[in-house]
Design an enzyme around this catalytic site. Structure first.
Site, PDB file in Angstrom:
ATOM      1  N   HIS A  50       0.728  -1.168  -0.238  1.00  0.00           N
ATOM      2  CA  HIS A  50      -0.290  -0.116  -0.285  1.00  0.00           C
ATOM      3  C   HIS A  50       1.115   1.153  -0.167  1.00  0.00           C
ATOM      4  CE1 HIS A  50      -2.458   3.105   1.831  1.00  0.00           C
ATOM      5  NE2 HIS A  50      -3.498   2.116   1.043  1.00  0.00           N
ATOM      6  N   CYS A  51       2.156   1.226   0.877  1.00  0.00           N
ATOM      7  CA  CYS A  51       3.124   2.573   0.811  1.00  0.00           C
ATOM      8  C   CYS A  51       3.810   2.562  -0.244  1.00  0.00           C
ATOM      9  CB  CYS A  51       3.389   2.224   1.770  1.00  0.00           C
ATOM     10  SG  CYS A  51       2.695   1.779   3.073  1.00  0.00           S
ATOM     11  N   ILE A  52       5.279   1.911  -0.345  1.00  0.00           N
ATOM     12  CA  ILE A  52       6.243   2.974  -1.431  1.00  0.00           C
ATOM     13  C   ILE A  52       5.981   3.170  -2.834  1.00  0.00           C
ATOM     14  CG2 ILE A  52       8.705   1.712  -2.151  1.00  0.00           C
ATOM     15  CD1 ILE A  52       7.708   1.791   0.951  1.00  0.00           C
TER      16      ILE A  52
END
Ligand SMILES: NC(=O)c1ccc[n+]([C@@H]2O[C@H](COP(=O)([O-])OP(=O)(O)OC[C@H]3O[C@@H](n4cnc5c(N)ncnc54)[C@H](O)[C@@H]3O)[C@@H](O)[C@H]2O)c1
Length: 469
Positions: free
Chosen positions: A301-303
């Protein structure tokens, strides 16, 4: 205003709020009970603060009320214990936010179809808080986002309640002259980024230092007092914007460095050098080098997402974020590289990809997690299918796949990983290196293994069947 290391500067009701946190008489509300919000809520509950989890998904809140878990690495027993002790409750009734002393927002921050920040979850949540907002409450945003969101997006929505929380600079060191007068705020507002690493058993949430920035000094001090109840270490920065930027720096650093090793891996493959051996050797340098590892592409979900929040915001300042764009380009191309490697390996065996049977091992975006958001495995499956390959998958965490925003693999079910099943595939691609896989067994029974994670490094037999990619 100043906020010294002990966060002594607090004014009016903020002082009372701090007392409530310290005496554990405060009520904490966490909005968004996903990978971030649920463990955070349970952490506060385990530290003796009465905590209520809020989510628009009533299926989740009902499960939690029954003491059940829906996230693999959060055991049901840890939820049931806090529910039984009446420290943790979950509800879909957002009107109960008015009962909270602190409200922490942990809702998603994805990109939209134009790869621009989708702040609709944050906006909707702020709109839900607005009619319930009470004088004296502390609101903290934890969702990853671009610098300015707390002040420019959340604050104006909350202030439409008629309550005020003025943005006022503050200083961190005690001896720096105050410069500004006391802040007259009706409620408090801060940003504190989440640094959860799902599935990492080596570091507990409370051990990860908590960065905090307020929109004014009382907000910063109150937020710090809140997090001090649950976290071993809190790091105060001088504004909500600095705290927002801190999180983006961390994730951009990761994204750019992963892109760098991915690019160097492609070069090393051409030069006949083993990038994994090189990284292990470089890692022995006791200063100035942090190891990052190549793979089939970025996931989670982030990088793959967060850096583009900054790129979007930077346009407002007419500033091109070239490192982010370049890293995005390199990382996004990695699944195509894997497919080209499969094609090439089959070609060398006088086979073609069209109609070849290909098995993907691991659809989760990283090992040992039950999360497939942005997983490169899905893109690899899509590309292979487009080339006419017949694609199956295995993943211990995903017995079946469902329809996602971008992919639709509804008909796919995880195959049984037997010797005869493996032998039936023309190529087996190790996309995610789950610890539970028996790699010698996989190599022994497969005709061709494309290893994107160096998962087969310890396999000694049949190495001629392995292609590093
Ligand atoms: N997952 C991670 O490892 C991780 C790590 C660091 C930061 N973050 C950041 O934390 C934030 C949350 O991520 P996550 O992985 O926990 O997301 P998630 O999708 O797992 O959970 C979000 C939850 O919010 C709920 N929700 C959505 N809109 C809502 C609303 N209006 N009111 C109430 N509930 C609502 C959803 O139903 C869901 O349960 C994101 O900004 C993410 O970038 C995530």
């Amino acid at each position: 205003m100043r906020v010294n290391e002990e966060s002594e500067v607090v004014s009016g009701f903020a002082e009372a709020l701090r007392g409530k946190f310290e005496q554990k008489t405060a009520q904490v509300g966490v909005i968004g009970l996903g990978y971030v919000g649920l463990p955070l809520g349970l952490l506060f509950a385990s530290r003796g603060l009465r905590t209520t989890g809020f989510d628009i998904d009533s299926e989740k809140t009902e499960k939690l009320e029954r003491g059940e878990s829906y996230i693999r690495h959060i055991p049901a027993s840890s939820i049931a214990e806090q529910v039984k002790r009446q420290r943790f409750r979950a509800t879909a009734d957002l009107t109960r936010l008015r009962e909270m002393d602190a409200i922490i927002i942990c809702v998603p921050t994805p990109l939209d179809e134009h790869r621009e920040p989708d702040l609709s979850y944050i906006r909707n949540t702020a709109e839900s808080i607005r009619p319930e907002l009470q004088p004296g409450q502390l609101v903290v945003l934890e969702s990853t986002t671009y610098p300015g969101t707390t002040e420019e997006v959340v604050l104006p929505i909350l202030e439409r309640s008629g309550l005020r929380c003025p943005v006022a600079p503050y200083r961190l060191e005690e001896r720096v002259p105050a410069g500004e007068g006391p802040v007259q705020a009706d409620f408090l507002l801060a940003f504190s980024p989440e640094r959860e690493d799902p599935g990492n058993p080596t570091i507990a949430t409370h051990q990860i230092p908590k960065v905090i920035g307020g929109v004014n000094a009382p907000s910063a001090a109150a937020a710090r007092a809140l997090y001090q109840q649950a976290f071993d270490r809190t790091i105060l920065v001088s504004s909500a914007r600095a705290a927002e930027m801190t999180k983006l720096l961390e994730n951009i650093y990761r994204c750019v460095n992963i892109a760098l090793v991915n690019e160097l891996k492609l070069l090393c493959l051409r030069m006949g050098i083993d990038i994994w051996e090189v990284i292990e050797a470089a890692k022995t340098k006791p200063f100035g080098f942090t190891a990052f590892y190549p793979g089939p592409g970025l996931g989670g979900h982030c990088i793959p997402i967060d850096p583009f929040y900054l790129t979007w915001k930077a346009r407002e300042y007419e500033f091109p974020t070239r490192f982010i764009e370049l890293a995005g380009e390199v990382n996004t191309a990695m699944p195509s590289h894997v497919v080209a490697a499969v094609m090439d390996a089959l070609n060398r065996r006088k086979q073609c990809l069209r109609d070849a049977r290909v098995l993907i091992l691991g659809v989760a975006y990283k090992k040992d997690v039950d999360d497939l958001r942005e997983s490169p495995s899905l893109r690899i499956m899509e590309l292979l299918t487009e080339q006419g390959a017949r694609v199956d998958y295995h993943d211990p965490y995903f017995p079946r796949l469902h329809k996602m925003r971008r992919y639709d693999f509804r008909d796919k079910v995880s195959i049984e990983l037997t010797a005869s099943a493996l032998a039936g595939y023309d190529a087996v691609v190790i996309a995610t290196d789950h610890s539970s896989y028996d790699y010698p067994f996989i190599v022994e029974h497969s005709r061709l293994v494309i290893d994107t994670r160096n998962a087969t490094r310890a396999v000694t037999q049949h190495r001629e069947r392995i292609v590093q990619c």
